[in-house]
Motif scaffolding. Structure first.
Motif, PDB file in Angstrom:
ATOM      1  N   LEU A   4       0.837  -1.205   0.000  1.00 56.19           N
ATOM      2  CA  LEU A   4       0.000   0.000   0.000  1.00 56.19           C
ATOM      3  C   LEU A   4       0.872   1.255   0.000  1.00 56.19           C
ATOM      4  CD1 LEU A   4      -2.527  -1.127   2.757  1.00 56.19           C
ATOM      5  CD2 LEU A   4      -3.096  -0.781   0.346  1.00 56.19           C
ATOM      6  N   GLN A   5       1.901   1.206   0.845  1.00 55.51           N
ATOM      7  CA  GLN A   5       2.800   2.351   1.009  1.00 55.51           C
ATOM      8  C   GLN A   5       3.559   2.647  -0.300  1.00 55.51           C
ATOM      9  OE1 GLN A   5       3.205   4.469   3.426  1.00 55.51           O
ATOM     10  NE2 GLN A   5       5.238   4.373   4.361  1.00 55.51           N
ATOM     11  N   PHE A  20       5.458  11.403   6.028  1.00 53.75           N
ATOM     12  CA  PHE A  20       5.405  11.246   7.479  1.00 53.75           C
ATOM     13  C   PHE A  20       6.335  12.213   8.216  1.00 53.75           C
ATOM     14  CE2 PHE A  20       3.182   7.558   5.902  1.00 53.75           C
ATOM     15  CZ  PHE A  20       2.047   7.616   6.693  1.00 53.75           C
ATOM     16  N   ALA A  94      -8.925   3.885  11.162  1.00 54.00           N
ATOM     17  CA  ALA A  94      -9.229   2.796  10.211  1.00 54.00           C
ATOM     18  C   ALA A  94      -9.543   3.358   8.835  1.00 54.00           C
ATOM     19  CB  ALA A  94     -10.401   1.943  10.739  1.00 54.00           C
ATOM     20  N   LEU A  95      -8.580   4.115   8.297  1.00 53.28           N
ATOM     21  CA  LEU A  95      -8.858   4.934   7.108  1.00 53.28           C
ATOM     22  C   LEU A  95      -9.397   4.130   5.934  1.00 53.28           C
ATOM     23  CD1 LEU A  95      -5.853   7.437   7.050  1.00 53.28           C
ATOM     24  CD2 LEU A  95      -8.206   7.906   7.698  1.00 53.28           C
ATOM     25  N   ILE A  96      -8.783   2.969   5.680  1.00 53.57           N
ATOM     26  CA  ILE A  96      -9.253   2.192   4.530  1.00 53.57           C
ATOM     27  C   ILE A  96     -10.652   1.639   4.798  1.00 53.57           C
ATOM     28  CG2 ILE A  96      -8.848   0.102   3.140  1.00 53.57           C
ATOM     29  CD1 ILE A  96      -5.834   0.673   3.435  1.00 53.57           C
ATOM     30  N   GLY A  97     -10.851   1.071   5.960  1.00 47.26           N
ATOM     31  CA  GLY A  97     -12.158   0.494   6.294  1.00 47.26           C
ATOM     32  C   GLY A  97     -13.277   1.518   6.223  1.00 47.26           C
ATOM     33  N   ARG A  98     -13.016   2.705   6.743  1.00 49.37           N
ATOM     34  CA  ARG A  98     -14.076   3.719   6.773  1.00 49.37           C
ATOM     35  C   ARG A  98     -14.330   4.348   5.400  1.00 49.37           C
ATOM     36  NH1 ARG A  98     -15.476   4.825  12.325  1.00 49.37           N
ATOM     37  NH2 ARG A  98     -13.755   4.411  13.750  1.00 49.37           N
ATOM     38  N   ARG A 100     -14.418   2.499   2.766  1.00 48.00           N
ATOM     39  CA  ARG A 100     -14.907   1.384   1.965  1.00 48.00           C
ATOM     40  C   ARG A 100     -16.194   1.679   1.175  1.00 48.00           C
ATOM     41  NH1 ARG A 100     -14.636  -3.926   1.196  1.00 48.00           N
ATOM     42  NH2 ARG A 100     -16.643  -4.938   0.932  1.00 48.00           N
ATOM     43  N   PHE A 137       1.629  15.073   3.302  1.00 49.64           N
ATOM     44  CA  PHE A 137       0.948  14.006   4.046  1.00 49.64           C
ATOM     45  C   PHE A 137      -0.391  13.659   3.382  1.00 49.64           C
ATOM     46  CE2 PHE A 137      -2.261  13.016   7.331  1.00 49.64           C
ATOM     47  CZ  PHE A 137      -1.735  11.844   7.838  1.00 49.64           C
ATOM     48  N   THR A 141      -1.530  10.253   1.526  1.00 53.04           N
ATOM     49  CA  THR A 141      -2.650   9.544   2.159  1.00 53.04           C
ATOM     50  C   THR A 141      -3.791   9.318   1.168  1.00 53.04           C
ATOM     51  OG1 THR A 141      -2.066  10.417   4.322  1.00 53.04           O
ATOM     52  CG2 THR A 141      -4.333   9.643   4.051  1.00 53.04           C
ATOM     53  N   PHE A 144      -2.784   6.473  -0.853  1.00 53.68           N
ATOM     54  CA  PHE A 144      -2.821   5.281   0.004  1.00 53.68           C
ATOM     55  C   PHE A 144      -4.255   4.731   0.021  1.00 53.68           C
ATOM     56  CE2 PHE A 144      -3.460   3.335   4.192  1.00 53.68           C
ATOM     57  CZ  PHE A 144      -2.335   2.534   4.342  1.00 53.68           C
ATOM     58  N   LEU A 151      -8.160  -2.858  -3.119  1.00 55.32           N
ATOM     59  CA  LEU A 151      -8.248  -4.164  -2.448  1.00 55.32           C
ATOM     60  C   LEU A 151      -9.645  -4.756  -2.593  1.00 55.32           C
ATOM     61  CD1 LEU A 151      -6.465  -3.396   0.959  1.00 55.32           C
ATOM     62  CD2 LEU A 151      -5.480  -4.570  -1.015  1.00 55.32           C
ATOM     63  N   LYS A 152     -10.637  -3.872  -2.788  1.00 55.84           N
ATOM     64  CA  LYS A 152     -12.011  -4.362  -2.939  1.00 55.84           C
ATOM     65  C   LYS A 152     -12.169  -5.163  -4.226  1.00 55.84           C
ATOM     66  CE  LYS A 152     -14.151  -0.312  -2.491  1.00 55.84           C
ATOM     67  NZ  LYS A 152     -15.080   0.800  -2.184  1.00 55.84           N
TER      68      LYS A 152
ATOM     69  N   HIS B  92       0.007   4.270   7.116  1.00 49.83           N
ATOM     70  CA  HIS B  92      -1.090   4.294   8.086  1.00 49.83           C
ATOM     71  C   HIS B  92      -1.367   2.901   8.630  1.00 49.83           C
ATOM     72  CE1 HIS B  92      -2.211   8.417   7.190  1.00 49.83           C
ATOM     73  NE2 HIS B  92      -1.993   8.140   5.918  1.00 49.83           N
ATOM     74  N   LEU B  95      -6.156  -0.300  10.312  1.00 46.29           N
ATOM     75  CA  LEU B  95      -6.334  -1.614  10.948  1.00 46.29           C
ATOM     76  C   LEU B  95      -7.334  -2.505  10.230  1.00 46.29           C
ATOM     77  CD1 LEU B  95      -6.303  -0.757  14.773  1.00 46.29           C
ATOM     78  CD2 LEU B  95      -4.487  -1.826  13.435  1.00 46.29           C
ATOM     79  N   ILE B  96      -8.456  -1.938   9.833  1.00 45.66           N
ATOM     80  CA  ILE B  96      -9.452  -2.790   9.167  1.00 45.66           C
ATOM     81  C   ILE B  96      -8.956  -3.232   7.796  1.00 45.66           C
ATOM     82  CG2 ILE B  96     -11.785  -2.832   8.165  1.00 45.66           C
ATOM     83  CD1 ILE B  96     -12.675  -1.041  10.529  1.00 45.66           C
ATOM     84  N   ARG B 100      -8.021  -7.228   6.327  1.00 49.82           N
ATOM     85  CA  ARG B 100      -8.975  -7.729   5.347  1.00 49.82           C
ATOM     86  C   ARG B 100      -8.715  -9.168   4.874  1.00 49.82           C
ATOM     87  NH1 ARG B 100     -12.736  -6.253   1.823  1.00 49.82           N
ATOM     88  NH2 ARG B 100     -12.594  -7.272  -0.201  1.00 49.82           N
TER      89      ARG B 100
END
Lengths: 160, 160
Positions: A4-5, A20, A94-98, A100, A137, A141, A144, A151-152, B92, B95-96, B100
């Motif tokens: 991801l990075q 960062f 939970a940046l990626i999860g939120r 989604r 940043f 991000t 990112f 990933l979905k 980052h 976490l979620i 996955r």
């Protein structure tokens, strides 16, 4: 496979050390709470008024503007050296999860960053040096999150 | 609809104020780096040797133990008041998103916490009060990730 990075760095053009660098200074102590509130208010005012790119504004159609502003400035405050306002209210970023539910494409990232650059430019409480640190940043991000979005649908090709 | 945070509190039995009491103290300053390295080494030694619950150990089959240890202690150090080791190397926490690929069920959370409690019990560098603060945070976080995992299959019923 790229991490991801690595994808974030390649697509954003910002290497992770520059992204960062946000952790090498305390922007909250330097700028204070009101600067962050003003920035997020400026940002979402632009987003919710985006008449040039209706597809972008529509991403936010189911979110209340006031709530979007609060979520964003509380996250920025927490991530940039201030009190953990976001986690106390909502838990882990939970940046990626939120993100989604949203289509975080390359094009959406660029539009988001366009509005953020304009919002920073119209927030005089933030000095030029801090603006550069923040944009590095935020640009990293944003991409990112594009990498996280993919990933979905791991087999699809990248949207341009 | 319940938020991630509400589900995490309900399922873990830890309310968010207790979970994020982690931010009211600086455990890194109190405990030092080596305590975190020891904790994560103890934890993953237990996980990779878990012969009672083969299904749990198998979740980690494609990860190297040394890398798992480093990822975990760098995240803990960063989240508990120390330098941002994790983000400097990997970006980052997300976490979620990063969980996955794994089946983060209620049962997996409980098994993870079982090993973590035992790892804490066998890490004398961490004082009893800090252990309670950490477990409240980790228990809440484990179930936050169960809630995050269920986003992948929003219509399925919760596994028991």
């Amino acid at each position: 496979m790229q991490s991801l990075q690595e994808k974030a760095s390649e697509w954003s053009g910002v290497d992770s050390a520059d992204a960062f660098a946000i952790d090498s200074t305390n922007l909250f102590q330097k700028l204070g709470l009101q600067a962050f509130i003003n920035l997020s208010t400026n940002f979402y005012t632009r987003v919710y008024d985006d008449e040039e790119e209706e597809w972008f504004r529509s991403i936010f159609a189911n979110s209340k503007k006031e709530e979007a502003i609060q979520n964003q400035y509380e996250f920025f405050v927490q991530r940039m050296g201030g009190p953990p306002l976001y986690s106390q209210r909502k838990g882990h970023p939970a940046l990626i999860g939120r993100h989604r539910p949203f289509p975080v494409t390359h094009r959406a990232a660029e539009r988001w960053l366009h509005h953020m650059q304009n919002a920073l430019d119209s927030t005089p409480e933030i000095d030029p040096e801090s603006k550069v640190i923040m944009m590095n940043f935020l640009r990293h991000t944003a991409f990112f999150l594009v990498a996280g979005d993919e990933l979905k649908n791991p087999k699809s090709t990248s949207p341009v």
